[in-house]
Motif scaffolding. Structure first.
Motif, PDB file in Angstrom:
ATOM      1  N   ILE A   1      46.701  86.496  50.120  1.00  0.00           N
ATOM      2  CA  ILE A   1      45.330  86.835  50.514  1.00  0.00           C
ATOM      3  C   ILE A   1      45.106  86.346  51.931  1.00  0.00           C
ATOM      4  CG2 ILE A   1      42.875  86.362  50.122  1.00  0.00           C
ATOM      5  CD1 ILE A   1      43.491  86.151  47.141  1.00  0.00           C
ATOM      6  N   VAL A   2      44.568  87.218  52.787  1.00  0.00           N
ATOM      7  CA  VAL A   2      44.206  86.846  54.153  1.00  0.00           C
ATOM      8  C   VAL A   2      42.762  87.255  54.400  1.00  0.00           C
ATOM      9  CG1 VAL A   2      44.646  87.168  56.610  1.00  0.00           C
ATOM     10  CG2 VAL A   2      46.561  87.079  55.011  1.00  0.00           C
ATOM     11  N   ILE A   3      41.935  86.285  54.769  1.00  0.00           N
ATOM     12  CA  ILE A   3      40.554  86.541  55.187  1.00  0.00           C
ATOM     13  C   ILE A   3      40.484  86.210  56.672  1.00  0.00           C
ATOM     14  CG2 ILE A   3      38.129  85.916  54.863  1.00  0.00           C
ATOM     15  CD1 ILE A   3      38.914  85.114  51.971  1.00  0.00           C
ATOM     16  N   SER A   4      40.242  87.210  57.495  1.00  0.00           N
ATOM     17  CA  SER A   4      40.366  87.070  58.945  1.00  0.00           C
ATOM     18  C   SER A   4      39.160  86.381  59.567  1.00  0.00           C
ATOM     19  CB  SER A   4      40.577  88.449  59.581  1.00  0.00           C
ATOM     20  OG  SER A   4      41.741  89.062  59.077  1.00  0.00           O
ATOM     21  N   ARG A   5      39.267  86.117  60.864  1.00  0.00           N
ATOM     22  CA  ARG A   5      38.221  85.423  61.609  1.00  0.00           C
ATOM     23  C   ARG A   5      36.870  86.122  61.492  1.00  0.00           C
ATOM     24  NH1 ARG A   5      38.977  82.021  65.881  1.00  0.00           N
ATOM     25  NH2 ARG A   5      37.385  83.163  67.051  1.00  0.00           N
ATOM     26  N   ARG A   6      35.841  85.297  61.353  1.00  0.00           N
ATOM     27  CA  ARG A   6      34.450  85.754  61.344  1.00  0.00           C
ATOM     28  C   ARG A   6      34.127  86.729  60.213  1.00  0.00           C
ATOM     29  NH1 ARG A   6      31.963  84.008  66.003  1.00  0.00           N
ATOM     30  NH2 ARG A   6      33.356  83.403  67.699  1.00  0.00           N
ATOM     31  N   ALA A   7      34.947  86.754  59.184  1.00  0.00           N
ATOM     32  CA  ALA A   7      34.586  87.540  58.001  1.00  0.00           C
ATOM     33  C   ALA A   7      33.565  86.754  57.185  1.00  0.00           C
ATOM     34  CB  ALA A   7      35.825  87.833  57.160  1.00  0.00           C
ATOM     35  N   GLY A   8      32.650  87.464  56.548  1.00  0.00           N
ATOM     36  CA  GLY A   8      31.615  86.808  55.756  1.00  0.00           C
ATOM     37  C   GLY A   8      31.578  87.356  54.348  1.00  0.00           C
ATOM     38  N   LEU A   9      31.826  86.508  53.356  1.00  0.00           N
ATOM     39  CA  LEU A   9      31.842  86.917  51.954  1.00  0.00           C
ATOM     40  C   LEU A   9      30.794  86.136  51.177  1.00  0.00           C
ATOM     41  CD1 LEU A   9      34.714  87.683  53.076  1.00  0.00           C
ATOM     42  CD2 LEU A   9      35.578  87.316  50.773  1.00  0.00           C
ATOM     43  N   ASN A  10      29.979  86.851  50.430  1.00  0.00           N
ATOM     44  CA  ASN A  10      28.964  86.234  49.592  1.00  0.00           C
ATOM     45  C   ASN A  10      29.076  86.807  48.180  1.00  0.00           C
ATOM     46  OD1 ASN A  10      26.527  84.728  48.948  1.00  0.00           O
ATOM     47  ND2 ASN A  10      25.480  86.692  48.960  1.00  0.00           N
ATOM     48  N   LYS A  11      29.157  85.925  47.178  1.00  0.00           N
ATOM     49  CA  LYS A  11      29.284  86.356  45.787  1.00  0.00           C
ATOM     50  C   LYS A  11      30.370  87.417  45.644  1.00  0.00           C
ATOM     51  CE  LYS A  11      24.539  85.348  44.362  1.00  0.00           C
ATOM     52  NZ  LYS A  11      23.291  85.903  43.783  1.00  0.00           N
ATOM     53  N   THR A  12      31.539  87.090  46.151  1.00  0.00           N
ATOM     54  CA  THR A  12      32.674  88.009  46.136  1.00  0.00           C
ATOM     55  C   THR A  12      33.804  87.423  45.308  1.00  0.00           C
ATOM     56  OG1 THR A  12      32.084  88.839  48.333  1.00  0.00           O
ATOM     57  CG2 THR A  12      34.309  89.280  47.577  1.00  0.00           C
ATOM     58  N   ASP A  13      34.379  88.256  44.446  1.00  0.00           N
ATOM     59  CA  ASP A  13      35.465  87.844  43.563  1.00  0.00           C
ATOM     60  C   ASP A  13      36.743  88.544  44.001  1.00  0.00           C
ATOM     61  OD1 ASP A  13      37.097  87.110  41.438  1.00  0.00           O
ATOM     62  OD2 ASP A  13      36.274  88.618  40.080  1.00  0.00           O
ATOM     63  N   LEU A  14      37.747  87.756  44.410  1.00  0.00           N
ATOM     64  CA  LEU A  14      39.066  88.289  44.744  1.00  0.00           C
ATOM     65  C   LEU A  14      39.988  87.963  43.578  1.00  0.00           C
ATOM     66  CD1 LEU A  14      39.369  87.179  48.491  1.00  0.00           C
ATOM     67  CD2 LEU A  14      38.222  89.182  47.528  1.00  0.00           C
ATOM     68  N   HIS A  15      40.523  88.982  42.952  1.00  0.00           N
ATOM     69  CA  HIS A  15      41.248  88.793  41.692  1.00  0.00           C
ATOM     70  C   HIS A  15      42.622  89.455  41.786  1.00  0.00           C
ATOM     71  CE1 HIS A  15      41.152  88.052  37.264  1.00  0.00           C
ATOM     72  NE2 HIS A  15      42.064  89.001  37.284  1.00  0.00           N
ATOM     73  N   MET A  16      43.671  88.689  41.422  1.00  0.00           N
ATOM     74  CA  MET A  16      45.033  89.216  41.445  1.00  0.00           C
ATOM     75  C   MET A  16      45.747  88.885  40.146  1.00  0.00           C
ATOM     76  SD  MET A  16      46.570  88.417  45.197  1.00  0.00           S
ATOM     77  CE  MET A  16      46.237  89.493  46.593  1.00  0.00           C
TER      78      MET A  16
END
Length: 226
Positions: free
Chosen positions: A84-99
């Motif tokens: 998983i890569v979340i890049s610079r200045r990304a904004g996540l709110n109430k987000t589910d990353l599932h693998m």
């Protein structure tokens, strides 16, 4: 005026901002991180609050780059060699990353915002790739697979999982469902409540409906209301 002063301070004092973000995470983050051995998590100077990370398996990596935001999020990995890569200045709110399973990838590009109640799920060695400068509304589902097998009369499986690709500067409306194999080109809009089931390779279009289709050509969009 105060907003401009704050922006200038952030630009001219990146080291101080990075330190304050790390301090905030240590003292006020209320985060839960549980990983099994032989996995790697690299979290930069980010704002992370009320976020849970759980990793089972081995050789999994999570990278969250500087100046990103994770608030009320969850990251769950079960398997091996997932990334998983979340890049610079990304904004996540109430987000589910599932693998689930092995060799999956989720990539979220720079300056991309996800506003809430959204799940990105990858399984069976597939990927979800979201470009830079995208804007996701809320209550959105991305799934690269069906979670269960559909078979024919001879027992042959009919529903393999497939990658999802979202280009740069794409606006996804509320309550969108994006299924396996979907491709959205750059500078597009996906209308609220749409069900995406196929590739849309044309740039600068609006895609909408159930199932979704192109409803308007030669468009683009701005965050700012003009």
């Amino acid at each position: 005026m105060l907003k401009n002063i704050a922006k200038n301070y952030i630009k001219s004092n990146p080291d101080k901002i990075a330190y304050l973000l790390r301090l905030h995470n240590r003292i006020l983050g209320f985060n839960k991180i549980r990983i099994s051995p032989n996995n790697k998590i690299k979290i930069g100077a980010v704002l992370m609050k009320n976020t849970t990370i759980m990793v089972k398996g081995s050789n999994n990596t999570i990278t969250v780059k500087n100046l990103s935001r994770l608030v009320n999020c969850s990251i769950y990995i079960s398997g091996n060699n997932n990334h998983i890569v979340i890049s610079r200045r990304a904004g996540l709110n109430k987000t589910d990353l599932h693998m689930e399973d092995d060799n999956n990838k989720i990539f979220i590009g720079e300056n991309t915002s996800i506003f809430g109640d959204t799940q990105l799920a990858a399984m069976e060695g597939t990927s979800v790739r979201i470009g830079r400068d995208c804007m996701f509304s809320s209550d959105i589902q991305f799934r690269t697979g069906d979670s269960h097998s559909i078979i024919d009369s001879n027992g042959k499986r009919l529903n393999p999982s497939e990658n999802i690709y979202i280009g740069n500067h794409v606006w996804i409306g509320t309550k969108v469902i994006c299924l396996k194999g979907v491709h959205i080109a750059d500078n597009c809009i996906v209308g609220a409540g749409s069900l995406l089931t196929k590739k849309f390779n044309e740039e600068n279009v609006i895609v909408a409906g159930n199932p979704a289709k192109i409803v308007k050509h030669n468009i683009n969009w701005l965050v700012k209301r003009i």
